[in-house]
Design a protein around this motif. Structure first.
Motif, PDB file in Angstrom:
ATOM      1  N   ALA A  86       0.901  -1.013   0.030  1.00 35.18           N
ATOM      2  CA  ALA A  86      -0.402  -0.187  -0.427  1.00 35.18           C
ATOM      3  C   ALA A  86       0.556   1.258   0.219  1.00 35.18           C
ATOM      4  O   ALA A  86       0.584   1.978  -1.142  1.00 35.18           O
ATOM      5  CB  ALA A  86      -0.714   0.210   1.218  1.00 35.18           C
ATOM      6  N   SER A  87       1.987   1.255   0.499  1.00 34.04           N
ATOM      7  CA  SER A  87       3.072   2.335   0.846  1.00 34.04           C
ATOM      8  C   SER A  87       3.505   2.518  -0.480  1.00 34.04           C
ATOM      9  O   SER A  87       3.585   3.751  -0.656  1.00 34.04           O
ATOM     10  CB  SER A  87       3.488   1.732   2.205  1.00 34.04           C
ATOM     11  OG  SER A  87       3.008   1.802   3.512  1.00 34.04           O
ATOM     12  N   SER A 129       2.510   1.803  -3.796  1.00 33.56           N
ATOM     13  CA  SER A 129       1.965   2.115  -4.706  1.00 33.56           C
ATOM     14  C   SER A 129       1.568   4.133  -4.070  1.00 33.56           C
ATOM     15  O   SER A 129       1.643   4.602  -4.724  1.00 33.56           O
ATOM     16  CB  SER A 129      -0.023   1.777  -4.464  1.00 33.56           C
ATOM     17  OG  SER A 129      -0.362   1.856  -3.552  1.00 33.56           O
ATOM     18  N   SER A 130       1.088   4.269  -3.054  1.00 35.84           N
ATOM     19  CA  SER A 130       0.509   5.534  -2.351  1.00 35.84           C
ATOM     20  C   SER A 130       1.693   6.554  -2.803  1.00 35.84           C
ATOM     21  O   SER A 130       2.002   7.746  -3.271  1.00 35.84           O
ATOM     22  CB  SER A 130       0.445   6.192  -1.341  1.00 35.84           C
ATOM     23  OG  SER A 130       1.674   5.561  -0.410  1.00 35.84           O
ATOM     24  N   TRP A 131       3.325   5.681  -2.550  1.00 39.26           N
ATOM     25  CA  TRP A 131       4.292   6.582  -3.039  1.00 39.26           C
ATOM     26  C   TRP A 131       4.825   6.493  -4.241  1.00 39.26           C
ATOM     27  O   TRP A 131       5.194   8.006  -4.664  1.00 39.26           O
ATOM     28  CB  TRP A 131       5.862   5.809  -2.297  1.00 39.26           C
ATOM     29  CG  TRP A 131       7.041   6.671  -2.285  1.00 39.26           C
ATOM     30  CD1 TRP A 131       7.420   7.882  -2.041  1.00 39.26           C
ATOM     31  CD2 TRP A 131       7.792   5.993  -3.355  1.00 39.26           C
ATOM     32  NE1 TRP A 131       9.000   8.643  -2.466  1.00 39.26           N
ATOM     33  CE2 TRP A 131       8.881   6.961  -3.331  1.00 39.26           C
ATOM     34  CE3 TRP A 131       8.215   4.731  -4.629  1.00 39.26           C
ATOM     35  CZ2 TRP A 131      10.040   6.770  -4.416  1.00 39.26           C
ATOM     36  CZ3 TRP A 131       9.321   4.592  -5.048  1.00 39.26           C
ATOM     37  CH2 TRP A 131      10.529   5.514  -4.956  1.00 39.26           C
ATOM     38  N   VAL A 172       2.419   7.266  -6.538  1.00 33.88           N
ATOM     39  CA  VAL A 172       1.387   7.772  -7.636  1.00 33.88           C
ATOM     40  C   VAL A 172       1.588   8.647  -6.331  1.00 33.88           C
ATOM     41  O   VAL A 172       1.403  10.002  -7.973  1.00 33.88           O
ATOM     42  CB  VAL A 172      -0.257   7.504  -6.814  1.00 33.88           C
ATOM     43  CG1 VAL A 172      -0.770   8.849  -7.236  1.00 33.88           C
ATOM     44  CG2 VAL A 172      -0.655   6.052  -7.532  1.00 33.88           C
ATOM     45  N   SER A 173       2.709   9.653  -5.854  1.00 34.71           N
ATOM     46  CA  SER A 173       2.586  10.684  -5.470  1.00 34.71           C
ATOM     47  C   SER A 173       4.276  11.173  -6.202  1.00 34.71           C
ATOM     48  O   SER A 173       3.836  12.439  -6.159  1.00 34.71           O
ATOM     49  CB  SER A 173       2.654  10.939  -3.426  1.00 34.71           C
ATOM     50  OG  SER A 173       4.595  10.161  -3.073  1.00 34.71           O
ATOM     51  N   LEU A 207      -0.636  -1.528  -7.347  1.00 33.12           N
ATOM     52  CA  LEU A 207      -0.405  -0.572  -8.102  1.00 33.12           C
ATOM     53  C   LEU A 207      -0.788   0.094  -9.361  1.00 33.12           C
ATOM     54  O   LEU A 207      -1.442   1.500  -9.558  1.00 33.12           O
ATOM     55  CB  LEU A 207       1.100   0.243  -8.166  1.00 33.12           C
ATOM     56  CG  LEU A 207       2.088   0.942  -8.910  1.00 33.12           C
ATOM     57  CD1 LEU A 207       2.257   2.217  -8.265  1.00 33.12           C
ATOM     58  CD2 LEU A 207       3.351   0.766  -9.070  1.00 33.12           C
ATOM     59  N   ALA A 214      -3.645   1.620  -8.674  1.00 31.77           N
ATOM     60  CA  ALA A 214      -4.212   2.932  -8.023  1.00 31.77           C
ATOM     61  C   ALA A 214      -3.548   3.579  -8.801  1.00 31.77           C
ATOM     62  O   ALA A 214      -3.700   5.164  -9.125  1.00 31.77           O
ATOM     63  CB  ALA A 214      -2.477   3.502  -6.991  1.00 31.77           C
TER      64      ALA A 214
END
Lengths: 175, 438
Positions: free
Chosen positions: B306-307, B309-311, B313-314, B353, B356
């Protein structure tokens, strides 16, 4: 890979592993037959009750019975690429250590599966439709798992040079 | 250690164990067990292990795998490889580079009954290899064709990798099979084109063979029809929902087995050999599946995917750039690693990922499209020099050809693979149109 120069069924252990794998293969064929029969009957609106349960049990036990043969043949996939050029002694000692690791891991799996079977018997767990006691399947699968652990242990001991001769699955320099 | 660090440590542990020549499945099992114990505790781990192995082995959904493997073995031992190659030779043999084209055709047909790349490469080598050598084909072209043709085993449905991807991402196996059809045909056409160009540039590598009369062509094709029928019933039946994938595989295995006994002359020895070969491949796949199960369970607990993929995306990269990076990673890893383990190790990170990122597609479309892209990249890895697995399989079977020749012969096919991968990325409809997802 390549198949032809890997160990066949020499020795008691090899013959037993081969026999168990063939027996497992027959269970798989039985699962296939049950499924085909069920499909045929379903075409006439009368599927076999609980056919999926039977298939699950048959295939589950079959796979457990396949494991010792695959182990015996040394067929489990390893990453050879980076160590293929290493000197034979380095590879042999790595393989000896890896053999011990595998034997320990497999023994833990076998131990836990047997414990799981004992639990299933204690709690009287059964399949939903046919009410087959679950521990029957666990007992049968346990045979395969314990035998898998024995094969792995023998290979590990042989890899450490404790059995006199090199085990068949390490005899030829692989690469 | 935070759960994140544990997640990272698990990947490091797998890498170290692999370098120490521990089998892939066991490496993932140990790293997964370590991570699980570190995050959830030792007793929960030991409790899980009581039921995890047997519930994996006895999963109805996964039972499709041994049945498809059995079907492939029956096809080999029942002589279908010979029949399919002879038919393809009768039709394509007189073309430029005809025997190599026929090999590709035979591989494609065999791949429609067999779900494994290695098995297809090995099986077709036994038939087509000696034939091409006898006709004076260059060793480079002959072995390169066989290595590339083998990958049609997984590109053309049924495909074991695709089955496992479908189960993992909770997509329909039938939809993925149908989605793989056009990419599979593209691959076949691309490979045939490569052979044709090769023979045009280097005519001495592929001496011509005589044209065969039409009567012979139809006579040689007799055994193809039942095989084609089995393929259609299995793939269409699974897609249309006539039966579950497991039922389809069982029907397929039973009919190919019958075909082998009635037409191919398979007897007790052949049956036992089929069972033993199925046993070996099934066992090695399920050890990997078991290890991957524990590994991905522990990885989910670590919340690392999860981290990641959010990283990503950011970072605000274009989705296609991210996709290109992921596929590049697969191509690189694929050169060195066993395909099933590679896919199972990476999916827990890459699937969230992909979901997302915004490709302008629905989640189902993204997952099906990505599945096909992963399949193709994995397949390229199997034939890329120097370490591609198929190259070594062919090399082990045709020992008089040095591996460097095979490397040379396979390059053209790799190039066609990369072009196809780019096409599939650029036009998602190639994968999504046939299953009706566009």
């Amino acid at each position: 890979m390549g198949g032809s120069d890997r160990p066949g069924s020499e020795g008691l252990l090899g013959r037993a592993a081969r026999a168990l794998a063939i027996a497992g293969g027959l269970l798989l064929v039985a699962a296939m037959a049950v499924t085909v029969a069920s499909v045929c009957r379903a075409a006439f609106g009368r599927p076999i009750l609980g056919d999926t349960e039977l298939v699950e049990m048959l295939v589950g036990v079959a796979i457990a019975w396949f494991m010792p043969w695959c182990q015996w043949r040394g067929a489990h996939v390893r990453l050879d690429v980076f160590t293929a050029r290493a000197p034979l002694t380095v590879r042999r000692s790595l393989d000896a250590m890896a053999g011990v690791v595998v034997a320990l891991a497999v023994s833990v799996l076998a131990w836990r599966l047997v414990q799981g079977g004992i639990d299933a018997q204690d709690r009287g767990r059964e399949t939903m439709f046919l009410q087959i006691p679950l521990w029957w399947a666990y007992a049968a699968a346990g045979v395969g798992m314990l035998f898998w652990a024995v094969v792995a242990a023998v290979q590990a001991l042989a890899g450490l040079g404790l059995l006199g001769s090199r085990p068949p699955h390490m005899r030829q320099p692989d690469g | 250690m935070s759960p994140h660090d544990i997640g990272i440590a698990m990947f490091v542990a797998v890498a170290v164990l692999l370098l120490a020549r521990v089998p892939v499945g066991v490496a993932m099992l140990i790293a997964g067990a370590g991570g699980y114990a570190a995050i959830a505790g030792l007793w929960p781990l030991l409790n899980t292990l009581k039921t995890l192995p047997f519930s994996r082995f006895s999963s109805y959904t996964l039972s499709v795998i041994p049945l498809f493997l059995l079907m492939g073995e029956f096809a080999t031992k029942g002589g279908l490889n010979t029949a399919l190659f002879r038919a393809a030779r009768a039709w394509f043999g007189h073309w430029r580079g005809g025997l190599a084209v026929a090999t590709i055709g035979g591989c494609a047909a065999f791949g429609a009954i067999c779900g494994s790349s290695l098995a297809t490469a090995a099986t077709m080598s036994q038939v087509a290899g000696p034939e091409m050598r006898r006709a004076g084909y260059s060793p480079a072209l002959a072995t390169g064709t066989l290595a590339a043709g083998g990958t049609l085993g997984i590109l053309i449905p049924p495909s074991v990798i695709l089955v496992i991807y479908a189960i993992y991402t909770e997509q329909s196996i039938g939809t993925l099979f149908v989605a793989a059809a056009i990419p599979g045909l593209l691959a076949t056409a691309g490979y045939m084109l490569v052979v044709h160009l090769y023979a045009r540039i280097a005519p001495e590598a592929a001496p011509p063979t005589p044209r065969v009369p039409w009567a012979t062509r139809f006579a040689e094709s007799r055994q193809v029809w039942p095989a084609a029928l089995v393929f259609l019933v299995v793939v269409v039946g699974i897609y249309a929902g006539w039966f579950s994938p497991t039922e389809g595989a069982a029907v397929g295995a039973a009919s190919v087995g019958l075909l082998g006994v009635l037409v191919g002359g398979m007897r007790i020895t052949g049956l036992i050999e089929s069972l033993l070969a199925t046993a070996e491949t099934t066992a090695l796949m399920f050890l990997i599946l078991l290890g991957a199960e524990l590994f991905s369970a522990a990885l989910a607990l670590s919340r690392l995917p999860a981290s990641v993929s959010s990283w990503v995306v950011s970072l605000g990269l274009a989705p296609v750039t991210v996709l290109a990076i992921i596929l590049a990673i697969y191509l690189l890893l694929g050169c060195a690693m066993e395909s099933l383990a590679m896919v199972l190790l990476t999916l827990p990170v890459f699937v969230p990922l992909m979901l997302a990122l915004d490709f302008g597609l629905s989640p189902t479309q993204v997952l099906v499209w990505f599945g096909i892209l992963v399949l193709v990249s994995v397949e390229v890895g199997m034939i890329s020099p120097p370490f591609g697995l198929n190259l070594f399989v062919i090399n082990a079977l045709m020992r008089d050809v040095p591996i460097t020749e095979t490397w040379r012969g396979v390059l053209g096919f790799c190039a066609s693979d990369v072009v196809r991968l780019a096409l599939l990325v650029a036009f998602p409809a190639l994968s999504l149109w046939l299953p009706g997802l566009v």
